[in-house]
Design a protein around this motif. Structure first.
Motif, PDB file in Angstrom:
ATOM      1  N   VAL A  53     -27.177  33.766  13.046  1.00 53.73           N
ATOM      2  CA  VAL A  53     -25.739  34.007  12.938  1.00 53.73           C
ATOM      3  C   VAL A  53     -25.056  32.668  13.148  1.00 53.73           C
ATOM      4  O   VAL A  53     -25.376  31.939  14.086  1.00 53.73           O
ATOM      5  N   GLU A  54     -24.126  32.348  12.253  1.00 58.19           N
ATOM      6  CA  GLU A  54     -23.380  31.097  12.345  1.00 58.19           C
ATOM      7  C   GLU A  54     -21.894  31.424  12.348  1.00 58.19           C
ATOM      8  O   GLU A  54     -21.466  32.359  11.666  1.00 58.19           O
ATOM      9  N   THR A  55     -21.127  30.676  13.113  1.00 55.76           N
ATOM     10  CA  THR A  55     -19.672  30.854  13.121  1.00 55.76           C
ATOM     11  C   THR A  55     -19.007  29.517  12.824  1.00 55.76           C
ATOM     12  O   THR A  55     -19.461  28.466  13.299  1.00 55.76           O
ATOM     13  N   TYR A  56     -17.942  29.582  12.018  1.00 47.39           N
ATOM     14  CA  TYR A  56     -17.231  28.383  11.603  1.00 47.39           C
ATOM     15  C   TYR A  56     -15.737  28.573  11.829  1.00 47.39           C
ATOM     16  O   TYR A  56     -15.089  29.306  11.078  1.00 47.39           O
ATOM     17  N   PRO A  57     -15.174  27.937  12.861  1.00 49.17           N
ATOM     18  CA  PRO A  57     -13.726  28.029  13.083  1.00 49.17           C
ATOM     19  C   PRO A  57     -12.959  27.359  11.941  1.00 49.17           C
ATOM     20  O   PRO A  57     -13.387  26.321  11.422  1.00 49.17           O
ATOM     21  N   MET A  58     -11.868  27.955  11.560  1.00 51.44           N
ATOM     22  CA  MET A  58     -10.985  27.406  10.535  1.00 51.44           C
ATOM     23  C   MET A  58      -9.591  27.321  11.137  1.00 51.44           C
ATOM     24  O   MET A  58      -8.742  28.190  10.917  1.00 51.44           O
ATOM     25  N   ASP A  59      -9.385  26.276  11.935  1.00 47.92           N
ATOM     26  CA  ASP A  59      -8.142  26.126  12.696  1.00 47.92           C
ATOM     27  C   ASP A  59      -6.897  26.133  11.807  1.00 47.92           C
ATOM     28  O   ASP A  59      -5.854  26.637  12.210  1.00 47.92           O
TER      29      ASP A  59
END
Length: 110
Positions: free
Chosen positions: A55-61
């Motif tokens: 599982v990968e998470t990528y913040p998109m501020d």
């Protein structure tokens, strides 16, 4: 207990055996809740054995959203799985059941 659905919307899809979910904060003030709540470990724990891969998470501020990628998450693929209604859309809505982590008062998004 508050759930992620109280703070976010989702848009999701799948390709093969990979699910991608965009989790979008309802308001800019809700974005820190997404950042605190959506860790790979917490997402994997929520789905248990259904997610066999990473599982990968990528913040998109810039748009106050987090992209969550779940690999080997559809039992071989949406058209191959024996699970009932097991697609990216179903898993995206399932992600909204994740208990929310409220950051300490005064915290701001990164």
């Amino acid at each position: 207990m508050q759930l992620l659905r109280d703070f976010a919307y989702v848009r999701s899809g799948d390709k093969g055996d990979v699910v991608s979910v965009g989790v979008i904060a309802r308001t800019p003030q809700d974005y820190p809740v997404l950042l605190a709540s959506l860790t790979p470990e917490r997402v994997k724990a929520l789905f248990g054995d259904w997610v066999q891969g990473d599982v990968e998470t990528y913040p998109m501020d810039n748009i106050e959203a987090v992209v969550v990628i779940m690999r080997r998450a559809l039992g071989g693929g949406a058209t191959r799985t024996l699970r009932l209604d097991q697609t990216g859309k179903a898993m995206g809505n399932g992600l909204l059941r994740l208990p929310a982590v409220l950051p300490p008062a005064g915290s701001e998004a990164a």
